[in-house]
Write a protein that holds these residues in place. Structure first.
Motif, PDB file in Angstrom:
ATOM      1  N   ARG A  27      40.250  28.463  38.006  1.00 39.60           N
ATOM      2  CA  ARG A  27      39.328  28.366  36.855  1.00 39.60           C
ATOM      3  C   ARG A  27      38.262  27.297  37.069  1.00 39.60           C
ATOM      4  NH1 ARG A  27      44.193  29.647  34.599  1.00 39.60           N
ATOM      5  NH2 ARG A  27      44.186  31.308  33.057  1.00 39.60           N
ATOM      6  N   GLU A  28      38.642  26.210  37.719  1.00 35.59           N
ATOM      7  CA  GLU A  28      37.736  25.074  37.897  1.00 35.59           C
ATOM      8  C   GLU A  28      37.017  25.068  39.240  1.00 35.59           C
ATOM      9  OE1 GLU A  28      41.091  24.591  37.102  1.00 35.59           O
ATOM     10  OE2 GLU A  28      40.735  24.492  34.952  1.00 35.59           O
ATOM     11  N   ALA A  29      37.480  25.864  40.192  1.00 36.72           N
ATOM     12  CA  ALA A  29      36.905  25.851  41.534  1.00 36.72           C
ATOM     13  C   ALA A  29      35.784  26.878  41.654  1.00 36.72           C
ATOM     14  CB  ALA A  29      37.994  26.131  42.568  1.00 36.72           C
ATOM     15  N   PRO A  30      34.727  26.552  42.396  1.00 35.97           N
ATOM     16  CA  PRO A  30      33.573  27.454  42.497  1.00 35.97           C
ATOM     17  C   PRO A  30      33.707  28.542  43.565  1.00 35.97           C
ATOM     18  CG  PRO A  30      33.125  25.443  43.711  1.00 35.97           C
ATOM     19  CD  PRO A  30      34.486  25.269  43.067  1.00 35.97           C
ATOM     20  N   TYR A  31      34.870  28.720  44.138  1.00 34.80           N
ATOM     21  CA  TYR A  31      35.013  29.559  45.325  1.00 34.80           C
ATOM     22  C   TYR A  31      35.358  31.018  45.068  1.00 34.80           C
ATOM     23  CZ  TYR A  31      35.183  24.893  47.291  1.00 34.80           C
ATOM     24  OH  TYR A  31      34.901  23.601  47.602  1.00 34.80           O
ATOM     25  N   TYR A  32      35.431  31.442  43.806  1.00 33.58           N
ATOM     26  CA  TYR A  32      35.928  32.787  43.493  1.00 33.58           C
ATOM     27  C   TYR A  32      34.885  33.589  42.734  1.00 33.58           C
ATOM     28  CZ  TYR A  32      39.946  30.118  44.786  1.00 33.58           C
ATOM     29  OH  TYR A  32      40.794  29.298  45.473  1.00 33.58           O
ATOM     30  N   THR A  33      34.859  34.880  43.007  1.00 38.03           N
ATOM     31  CA  THR A  33      33.924  35.775  42.326  1.00 38.03           C
ATOM     32  C   THR A  33      34.436  36.067  40.915  1.00 38.03           C
ATOM     33  OG1 THR A  33      35.062  37.801  43.019  1.00 38.03           O
ATOM     34  CG2 THR A  33      33.388  36.894  44.545  1.00 38.03           C
ATOM     35  N   ASP A  34      33.576  36.641  40.106  1.00 42.05           N
ATOM     36  CA  ASP A  34      33.983  37.010  38.748  1.00 42.05           C
ATOM     37  C   ASP A  34      35.120  38.032  38.770  1.00 42.05           C
ATOM     38  OD1 ASP A  34      32.124  35.279  37.656  1.00 42.05           O
ATOM     39  OD2 ASP A  34      30.644  36.844  37.256  1.00 42.05           O
ATOM     40  N   SER A  35      35.081  38.973  39.706  1.00 44.97           N
ATOM     41  CA  SER A  35      36.151  39.967  39.772  1.00 44.97           C
ATOM     42  C   SER A  35      37.469  39.324  40.219  1.00 44.97           C
ATOM     43  CB  SER A  35      35.771  41.142  40.683  1.00 44.97           C
ATOM     44  OG  SER A  35      35.551  40.721  42.001  1.00 44.97           O
ATOM     45  N   GLU A  36      37.418  38.390  41.149  1.00 41.96           N
ATOM     46  CA  GLU A  36      38.636  37.675  41.554  1.00 41.96           C
ATOM     47  C   GLU A  36      39.205  36.876  40.388  1.00 41.96           C
ATOM     48  OE1 GLU A  36      37.648  37.044  46.311  1.00 41.96           O
ATOM     49  OE2 GLU A  36      36.939  35.551  44.848  1.00 41.96           O
ATOM     50  N   ARG A  37      38.332  36.240  39.639  1.00 38.47           N
ATOM     51  CA  ARG A  37      38.783  35.471  38.474  1.00 38.47           C
ATOM     52  C   ARG A  37      39.456  36.379  37.440  1.00 38.47           C
ATOM     53  NH1 ARG A  37      36.678  30.390  38.519  1.00 38.47           N
ATOM     54  NH2 ARG A  37      35.015  30.025  40.012  1.00 38.47           N
ATOM     55  N   ALA A  38      38.891  37.549  37.226  1.00 38.93           N
ATOM     56  CA  ALA A  38      39.476  38.497  36.272  1.00 38.93           C
ATOM     57  C   ALA A  38      40.859  38.938  36.745  1.00 38.93           C
ATOM     58  CB  ALA A  38      38.552  39.697  36.094  1.00 38.93           C
ATOM     59  N   ALA A  39      40.995  39.209  38.039  1.00 35.68           N
ATOM     60  CA  ALA A  39      42.290  39.625  38.587  1.00 35.68           C
ATOM     61  C   ALA A  39      43.306  38.492  38.518  1.00 35.68           C
ATOM     62  CB  ALA A  39      42.122  40.103  40.027  1.00 35.68           C
ATOM     63  N   LEU A  40      42.888  37.277  38.803  1.00 31.98           N
ATOM     64  CA  LEU A  40      43.802  36.132  38.746  1.00 31.98           C
ATOM     65  C   LEU A  40      44.232  35.833  37.306  1.00 31.98           C
ATOM     66  CD1 LEU A  40      42.110  33.885  41.441  1.00 31.98           C
ATOM     67  CD2 LEU A  40      44.360  34.986  41.616  1.00 31.98           C
ATOM     68  N   ALA A  41      43.313  35.987  36.362  1.00 31.02           N
ATOM     69  CA  ALA A  41      43.682  35.803  34.948  1.00 31.02           C
ATOM     70  C   ALA A  41      44.713  36.849  34.526  1.00 31.02           C
ATOM     71  CB  ALA A  41      42.437  35.882  34.062  1.00 31.02           C
ATOM     72  N   LEU A  42      44.496  38.087  34.934  1.00 28.15           N
ATOM     73  CA  LEU A  42      45.454  39.145  34.621  1.00 28.15           C
ATOM     74  C   LEU A  42      46.800  38.860  35.282  1.00 28.15           C
ATOM     75  CD1 LEU A  42      46.130  41.860  33.324  1.00 28.15           C
ATOM     76  CD2 LEU A  42      45.095  42.974  35.338  1.00 28.15           C
ATOM     77  N   ALA A  43      46.774  38.394  36.518  1.00 26.89           N
ATOM     78  CA  ALA A  43      48.015  38.080  37.237  1.00 26.89           C
ATOM     79  C   ALA A  43      48.811  36.993  36.518  1.00 26.89           C
ATOM     80  CB  ALA A  43      47.702  37.648  38.669  1.00 26.89           C
ATOM     81  N   GLU A  44      48.138  35.951  36.106  1.00 31.05           N
ATOM     82  CA  GLU A  44      48.827  34.863  35.390  1.00 31.05           C
ATOM     83  C   GLU A  44      49.384  35.354  34.061  1.00 31.05           C
ATOM     84  OE1 GLU A  44      46.483  31.337  34.922  1.00 31.05           O
ATOM     85  OE2 GLU A  44      46.362  30.990  37.086  1.00 31.05           O
ATOM     86  N   ALA A  45      48.586  36.072  33.304  1.00 34.22           N
ATOM     87  CA  ALA A  45      49.011  36.534  31.981  1.00 34.22           C
ATOM     88  C   ALA A  45      50.189  37.500  32.093  1.00 34.22           C
ATOM     89  CB  ALA A  45      47.838  37.192  31.248  1.00 34.22           C
ATOM     90  N   ALA A  46      50.119  38.426  33.045  1.00 30.49           N
ATOM     91  CA  ALA A  46      51.194  39.407  33.198  1.00 30.49           C
ATOM     92  C   ALA A  46      52.468  38.776  33.756  1.00 30.49           C
ATOM     93  CB  ALA A  46      50.734  40.547  34.098  1.00 30.49           C
TER      94      ALA A  46
END
Length: 150
Positions: free
Chosen positions: A77-96
């Motif tokens: 969330r705080e690092a600038p190294y990820y695309t918007d789609s990667e962030r969306a997938a990582l958010a889904l991964a954490e939530a699920a």
């Protein structure tokens, strides 16, 4: 460190084939392998599965990911190294992965953001990767599978 026992999927060999088939199914939908490995790594970090974190780190490095992208998955969330789609997938991964943390763990906001970046086939693959990683974590963590072994 020493594992408490062998991995249950090796003790009951009939279990390993379908687990690996789930992983193959998740990987067969055209998503970048790097994204699937990031999901695997993040889910394993959340669950505290050292064996799978170790495997995820090594797999991402083999795929040529930078130290920054590998090392900062836990702080995506705080690092600038990820695309918007990667962030969306990582958010889904954490939530699920954290289903018990709140009543609506996969909120409409998280789901809709992921759905904006991925089609239904890709979302299915992401969910299969999350579920399979959680399965691996739940086999490895209780037996204290030692990182770097197998």
């Amino acid at each position: 460190m020493e594992a408490r026992m062998k991995n249950p999927a090796t003790i009951i060999p009939a279990a390993m084939k379908p687990i690996m088939e789930l992983m193959k199914a998740a990987q067969s939908q055209g998503l970048p392998q790097e994204l699937l490995e990031m999901i695997h790594l993040r889910v394993s970090q959340v669950n505290g599965c050292s064996f799978c974190v170790d495997a995820g780190l090594k797999n991402l490095r083999k795929l040529g990911e930078s130290d920054e992208r590998v090392g900062l998955v836990a702080a995506w969330r705080e690092a600038p190294y990820y695309t918007d789609s990667e962030r969306a997938a990582l958010a889904l991964a954490e939530a699920a992965t954290r289903l018990a943390d709140r009543p609506d763990s996969v909120s409409d906001e998280i789901w809709n953001d992921a759905a904006d970046h991925f089609d239904e086939q890709q979302l299915a693959a992401i969910l299969l990767m999350i579920a399979t990683t959680n399965l691996f974590n739940r086999l490895n963590a209780p037996i204290r599978q030692v990182a770097g072994t197998w």
